[in-house]
Design a protein around this motif. Structure first.
Motif, PDB file in Angstrom:
ATOM      1  N   ARG A 122       0.944  -1.099   0.129  1.00 39.01           N
ATOM      2  CA  ARG A 122       0.024  -0.064  -0.014  1.00 39.01           C
ATOM      3  C   ARG A 122       0.943   1.205   0.042  1.00 39.01           C
ATOM      4  O   ARG A 122       0.663   2.200  -0.630  1.00 39.01           O
ATOM      5  CB  ARG A 122      -0.896   0.051   1.220  1.00 39.01           C
ATOM      6  N   GLU A 126       0.937   3.969  -2.887  1.00 38.52           N
ATOM      7  CA  GLU A 126       0.214   5.320  -2.870  1.00 38.52           C
ATOM      8  C   GLU A 126       1.203   6.240  -3.066  1.00 38.52           C
ATOM      9  O   GLU A 126       0.737   7.350  -3.299  1.00 38.52           O
ATOM     10  CB  GLU A 126      -0.563   5.196  -1.356  1.00 38.52           C
ATOM     11  N   ARG A 145      -5.778  -3.550   0.433  1.00 35.12           N
ATOM     12  CA  ARG A 145      -6.627  -2.169   0.533  1.00 35.12           C
ATOM     13  C   ARG A 145      -5.593  -1.224   0.618  1.00 35.12           C
ATOM     14  O   ARG A 145      -4.900  -1.019   1.211  1.00 35.12           O
ATOM     15  CB  ARG A 145      -7.675  -2.208   1.594  1.00 35.12           C
ATOM     16  N   LEU A 146      -6.288  -0.035  -0.141  1.00 38.65           N
ATOM     17  CA  LEU A 146      -5.704   1.198  -0.061  1.00 38.65           C
ATOM     18  C   LEU A 146      -5.958   2.006   1.251  1.00 38.65           C
ATOM     19  O   LEU A 146      -7.204   1.712   1.780  1.00 38.65           O
ATOM     20  CB  LEU A 146      -5.981   2.089  -1.456  1.00 38.65           C
ATOM     21  N   SER A 147      -5.459   3.254   1.327  1.00 38.24           N
ATOM     22  CA  SER A 147      -6.029   4.012   2.410  1.00 38.24           C
ATOM     23  C   SER A 147      -7.366   4.329   2.536  1.00 38.24           C
ATOM     24  O   SER A 147      -8.200   4.585   3.765  1.00 38.24           O
ATOM     25  CB  SER A 147      -5.296   5.314   2.711  1.00 38.24           C
ATOM     26  N   ASP A 148      -8.159   4.316   1.383  1.00 40.10           N
ATOM     27  CA  ASP A 148      -9.612   4.722   1.427  1.00 40.10           C
ATOM     28  C   ASP A 148     -10.256   3.487   1.730  1.00 40.10           C
ATOM     29  O   ASP A 148     -11.837   3.439   1.571  1.00 40.10           O
ATOM     30  CB  ASP A 148     -10.081   5.437   0.156  1.00 40.10           C
ATOM     31  N   GLY A 149      -9.735   2.266   1.846  1.00 43.62           N
ATOM     32  CA  GLY A 149     -10.556   1.063   2.027  1.00 43.62           C
ATOM     33  C   GLY A 149     -10.811   0.268   1.065  1.00 43.62           C
ATOM     34  O   GLY A 149     -11.384  -1.026   1.022  1.00 43.62           O
ATOM     35  N   SER A 150     -10.820   0.894  -0.464  1.00 43.80           N
ATOM     36  CA  SER A 150     -10.776  -0.077  -1.561  1.00 43.80           C
ATOM     37  C   SER A 150      -9.827  -0.802  -1.795  1.00 43.80           C
ATOM     38  O   SER A 150      -8.591  -0.964  -1.594  1.00 43.80           O
ATOM     39  CB  SER A 150     -11.118   1.065  -2.850  1.00 43.80           C
TER      40      SER A 150
END
Length: 239
Positions: A122, A126, A145-150
């Motif tokens: 991640r 990112e 998952r990315l920081s936005d939860g996706s």
């Protein structure tokens, strides 16, 4: 500045049935390593648990056992690298330009749920670094998952070992899940070559994935292209 690549390798040596051995598909590492070495990149090995890496027996037989794999096994220093891999908590993601997930069916077990590997992936992704995988290596991306939860792979074009290849390799009854299907469930725009076992690479921004063992060299070359492209753009901005 010297570029650095982090190779991810497995610690698992067998399927659910211990009588069926597996491990790292060695040529997937050696082909990529050779490409990065030619470009003067620094390379590090990390595994989910750190320490020793078992080798997939089928990768050490004709026609999979090529000169790069043989040279690696004949080099005590290279083999020592596989005995003493770093664990994720020893890795600072900021030090790497790319992460490269190698394959072998073993990774289906220890790659997907490694929170340490997910954190590293991640962070590299990112900040615009390259996230890459070859063959079953994409199992390491399934739950990231990315920081936005996706999911990192949601909406992204990618490839990896296909279910048809599992069937043709006669391991479809041994594997713990259908990785191709899992990727699609997470929203990946999965692609594969028209014919099984031929080299196939998909690049989508800073995500670079190869389909099977025969794709390792081509995948590494695409990773180099992506790294150099980032460097070129950075130089233009500085200029």
């Amino acid at each position: 500045m010297t570029k650095r690549v982090l190779h991810v390798v497995t610690n698992v040596g067998h399927y659910d049935d211990p009588s069926h051995t597996t491990g790292l598909w060695l040529s997937e590492l050696t082909h990529a390593w050779h490409v990065f070495e030619e470009h003067g990149y620094e390379q590090t090995l990390v595994s989910p648990a750190g320490g020793a890496v078992p080798l997939e027996p089928r990768a050490l037989k004709f026609p999979n056992y090529d000169k790069t794999a043989k040279a690696w096994r004949a080099d005590p220093r290279k083999m020592a690298l596989l005995e003493n891999t770093a664990s994720p908590d020893q890795i600072a993601p900021s030090g790497y330009d790319a992460i490269f997930f190698t394959g072998g069916h073993a990774v289906m077990y220890d790659f997907p749920d490694s929170e340490g590997l997910q954190r590293i992936t991640r962070e590299i992704y990112e900040r615009g670094g390259i996230v890459s995988s070859v063959c079953h290596g994409y199992c390491g991306l399934l739950n990231t998952r990315l920081s936005d939860g996706s999911y990192l792979i949601a909406g992204r074009k990618m490839t990896g070992f296909a279910w048809t290849e599992e069937v043709l390799a006669r391991v479809d009854k041994l594997v713990p899940y259908n990785a191709e299907e899992k990727a699609k469930e997470r929203g990946a725009r999965y692609e594969k070559a028209t014919l099984p076992f031929v080299s196939y690479v998909v690049t989508d921004g800073n995500l670079v994935t190869g389909q099977n063992p025969g794709s390792a060299k081509a995948t590494a070359k695409k990773v180099v292209e992506a790294i150099e492209s980032i460097e070129g753009n950075a130089s233009k901005e500085r200029g």
